[in-house]
Motif scaffolding. Structure first.
Motif, PDB file in Angstrom:
ATOM      1  N   PHE A  83      -1.938 -17.905   5.353  1.00  0.00           N
ATOM      2  CA  PHE A  83      -0.671 -17.186   5.170  1.00  0.00           C
ATOM      3  C   PHE A  83      -0.908 -15.844   4.479  1.00  0.00           C
ATOM      4  O   PHE A  83      -0.375 -14.808   4.893  1.00  0.00           O
ATOM      5  N   THR A  84      -1.745 -15.852   3.441  1.00  0.00           N
ATOM      6  CA  THR A  84      -2.067 -14.611   2.728  1.00  0.00           C
ATOM      7  C   THR A  84      -2.800 -13.632   3.636  1.00  0.00           C
ATOM      8  O   THR A  84      -2.529 -12.426   3.627  1.00  0.00           O
ATOM      9  N   PHE A  85      -3.737 -14.150   4.438  1.00  0.00           N
ATOM     10  CA  PHE A  85      -4.456 -13.299   5.384  1.00  0.00           C
ATOM     11  C   PHE A  85      -3.488 -12.690   6.393  1.00  0.00           C
ATOM     12  O   PHE A  85      -3.575 -11.497   6.721  1.00  0.00           O
ATOM     13  N   GLY A  86      -2.564 -13.505   6.897  1.00  0.00           N
ATOM     14  CA  GLY A  86      -1.581 -13.012   7.856  1.00  0.00           C
ATOM     15  C   GLY A  86      -0.689 -11.947   7.258  1.00  0.00           C
ATOM     16  O   GLY A  86      -0.413 -10.917   7.891  1.00  0.00           O
ATOM     17  N   CYS A  87      -0.216 -12.172   6.032  1.00  0.00           N
ATOM     18  CA  CYS A  87       0.617 -11.171   5.362  1.00  0.00           C
ATOM     19  C   CYS A  87      -0.174  -9.885   5.136  1.00  0.00           C
ATOM     20  O   CYS A  87       0.363  -8.777   5.263  1.00  0.00           O
ATOM     21  N   GLY A  88      -1.461 -10.040   4.814  1.00  0.00           N
ATOM     22  CA  GLY A  88      -2.314  -8.868   4.647  1.00  0.00           C
ATOM     23  C   GLY A  88      -2.432  -8.071   5.932  1.00  0.00           C
ATOM     24  O   GLY A  88      -2.405  -6.834   5.921  1.00  0.00           O
ATOM     25  N   LEU A  89      -2.553  -8.780   7.065  1.00  0.00           N
ATOM     26  CA  LEU A  89      -2.607  -8.100   8.357  1.00  0.00           C
ATOM     27  C   LEU A  89      -1.316  -7.346   8.639  1.00  0.00           C
ATOM     28  O   LEU A  89      -1.338  -6.203   9.118  1.00  0.00           O
ATOM     29  N   LEU A  90      -0.186  -7.976   8.334  1.00  0.00           N
ATOM     30  CA  LEU A  90       1.107  -7.327   8.570  1.00  0.00           C
ATOM     31  C   LEU A  90       1.242  -6.051   7.749  1.00  0.00           C
ATOM     32  O   LEU A  90       1.691  -5.017   8.250  1.00  0.00           O
ATOM     33  N   VAL A  91       0.841  -6.139   6.487  1.00  0.00           N
ATOM     34  CA  VAL A  91       0.912  -4.964   5.623  1.00  0.00           C
ATOM     35  C   VAL A  91      -0.053  -3.878   6.111  1.00  0.00           C
ATOM     36  O   VAL A  91       0.269  -2.691   6.120  1.00  0.00           O
ATOM     37  N   SER A  92      -1.236  -4.305   6.545  1.00  0.00           N
ATOM     38  CA  SER A  92      -2.254  -3.359   7.005  1.00  0.00           C
ATOM     39  C   SER A  92      -1.804  -2.586   8.242  1.00  0.00           C
ATOM     40  O   SER A  92      -2.147  -1.415   8.411  1.00  0.00           O
ATOM     41  N   LEU A  93      -1.066  -3.265   9.126  1.00  0.00           N
ATOM     42  CA  LEU A  93      -0.653  -2.660  10.381  1.00  0.00           C
ATOM     43  C   LEU A  93       0.686  -1.944  10.289  1.00  0.00           C
ATOM     44  O   LEU A  93       1.158  -1.395  11.291  1.00  0.00           O
ATOM     45  N   SER A  94       1.278  -1.967   9.115  1.00  0.00           N
ATOM     46  CA  SER A  94       2.587  -1.347   8.936  1.00  0.00           C
ATOM     47  C   SER A  94       2.463   0.107   8.495  1.00  0.00           C
ATOM     48  O   SER A  94       1.447   0.516   7.940  1.00  0.00           O
ATOM     49  N   GLN A  95       3.505   0.858   8.739  1.00  0.00           N
ATOM     50  CA  GLN A  95       3.561   2.248   8.314  1.00  0.00           C
ATOM     51  C   GLN A  95       4.057   2.276   6.872  1.00  0.00           C
ATOM     52  O   GLN A  95       5.237   2.466   6.595  1.00  0.00           O
ATOM     53  N   THR A  96       3.134   2.079   5.947  1.00  0.00           N
ATOM     54  CA  THR A  96       3.477   1.961   4.542  1.00  0.00           C
ATOM     55  C   THR A  96       2.342   2.478   3.682  1.00  0.00           C
ATOM     56  O   THR A  96       1.189   2.555   4.135  1.00  0.00           O
ATOM     57  N   THR A  97       2.653   2.810   2.450  1.00  0.00           N
ATOM     58  CA  THR A  97       1.621   3.253   1.509  1.00  0.00           C
ATOM     59  C   THR A  97       0.880   2.072   0.894  1.00  0.00           C
ATOM     60  O   THR A  97      -0.019   2.268   0.069  1.00  0.00           O
ATOM     61  N   TRP A  98       1.251   0.857   1.276  1.00  0.00           N
ATOM     62  CA  TRP A  98       0.600  -0.350   0.757  1.00  0.00           C
ATOM     63  C   TRP A  98      -0.505  -0.849   1.690  1.00  0.00           C
ATOM     64  O   TRP A  98      -1.000  -1.959   1.540  1.00  0.00           O
ATOM     65  N   THR A  99      -0.879  -0.040   2.668  1.00  0.00           N
ATOM     66  CA  THR A  99      -1.878  -0.451   3.656  1.00  0.00           C
ATOM     67  C   THR A  99      -3.161  -0.971   3.015  1.00  0.00           C
ATOM     68  O   THR A  99      -3.701  -2.008   3.411  1.00  0.00           O
ATOM     69  N   HIS A 100      -3.661  -0.262   2.020  1.00  0.00           N
ATOM     70  CA  HIS A 100      -4.931  -0.638   1.401  1.00  0.00           C
ATOM     71  C   HIS A 100      -4.815  -1.979   0.664  1.00  0.00           C
ATOM     72  O   HIS A 100      -5.783  -2.730   0.595  1.00  0.00           O
ATOM     73  N   PHE A 101      -3.632  -2.262   0.137  1.00  0.00           N
ATOM     74  CA  PHE A 101      -3.446  -3.566  -0.507  1.00  0.00           C
ATOM     75  C   PHE A 101      -3.478  -4.669   0.547  1.00  0.00           C
ATOM     76  O   PHE A 101      -3.922  -5.789   0.268  1.00  0.00           O
ATOM     77  N   GLY A 102      -3.032  -4.359   1.761  1.00  0.00           N
ATOM     78  CA  GLY A 102      -3.127  -5.318   2.855  1.00  0.00           C
ATOM     79  C   GLY A 102      -4.578  -5.626   3.188  1.00  0.00           C
ATOM     80  O   GLY A 102      -4.944  -6.779   3.437  1.00  0.00           O
TER      81      GLY A 102
END
Length: 292
Positions: A83-102
């Motif tokens: 679940f954490t890995f999946g959420c990280g992927l979602l954050v990584s692929l999103s247009q957000t400044t939190w990409t690196h945290f993903g």
């Protein structure tokens, strides 16, 4: 017996990890009619949060029904990491400044899950819930929490510090290389690998000097060392980069000395000869000193 244990716990962990990872389908399915890449906007909304909450309840209910006792404990941990890995992927692929945290979320969750899975593959006799390394130590937990706090505070106060993409990419490269080196060491060592330093020599215990062990005496520690520092480079955390480097160096220096005492006891001159030829792989760490 070992084969059964691997087949059961290893397979359960894979299924559960994938169930947790399937969280990525929620915003994708919900946004098919609009913009797939606005997943973070969806998750931040009320409908997104409600969907995630329902998903967690349903998946956990499924695991409770299907798995019982110790197996459920394996399943719920693997599912959480998926679940954490999946959420990280979602954050990584999103247009957000939190990409690196993903990226960081993916790196951390995959590391802990792969520790368990590889142990299940190579040494099922030593397999336990501790093989996830989620409860490694109080210091490890404090270090992780500190990195999250530093990232959040600096992102709020100095947001431009967290936008050095080239630096985060360098950190991601360190993470990937460190992860690959550690898992290569585990696979090469096979049943000789254990998360706990052994004080008694097993009958099947042999000195491994081939593969990555021909380059470093302690390749699994080298991989973990650079992986841990890399996670903080990904986050552009200057304080934790220094803190992780010093804390990891000190931990592995003590760990290597402790382990080499046992290895000398187990293998005698064979290990001393190996020690003379091959470095530890960690900077300024020579290992235990033996008087000639």
């Amino acid at each position: 017996m070992a084969g059964n244990k691997l087949a059961l716990e290893g397979r359960v962990s894979i299924i559960s990890f994938l169930l947790g990872l399937s969280v990525i389908l929620i915003p994708i399915i919900s946004s098919l009619a609009s913009h797939v890449f606005l997943v973070l906007d969806y998750l931040a909304g009320i409908r997104g949060k409600a969907a995630i909450a329902v998903y967690i309840v349903v998946i956990n209910g499924f695991l409770i029904i299907v798995y019982k006792g110790p197996i459920y404990k394996v399943a719920v941990r693997a599912c959480f990491l998926g679940f954490t890995f999946g959420c990280g992927l979602l954050v990584s692929l999103s247009q957000t400044t939190w990409t690196h945290f993903g990226w960081y979320m993916c790196s951390l969750s995959f590391f802990h899950y792969s520790e368990y899975l590889v142990t299940a593959m190579i040494n099922p006799h030593s397999l336990s819930l501790d093989s996830f390394l989620l409860n490694h130590s109080l210091e490890y937990t404090v270090a992780a929490l500190s990195s999250w706090v530093e990232f959040t505070v600096e992102k709020l106060l100095v947001p431009e510090l967290k936008q050095w993409r080239w630096l985060s990419l360098m950190g991601l490269l360190m993470v990937v290389c460190g992860e690959c080196l550690r898992k290569s060491a585990m696979l090469t060592a096979g049943s000789n690998f254990n998360h706990i330093v052994q004080n008694e020599k097993a009958q099947s215990h042999v000195l491994v000097t081939a593969g990555v062990y021909s380059c470093f005496r302690h390749p699994s520690y080298v991989g973990w060392f650079y992986w841990s520092i890399g996670t903080q480079v990904v986050l552009c955390n200057p304080v934790c980069v220094l803190g992780y480097a010093l804390a990891s160096w000190r931990f592995f220096r003590e760990r290597i000395e402790e382990e080499e005492m046992s290895l000398i006891l187990f293998f005698g001159e064979e290990y001393l000869e190996y020690k003379r030829k091959v470095p530890t792989g960690l900077p300024f760490i020579q290992g235990i000193c033996v008087d000639p």
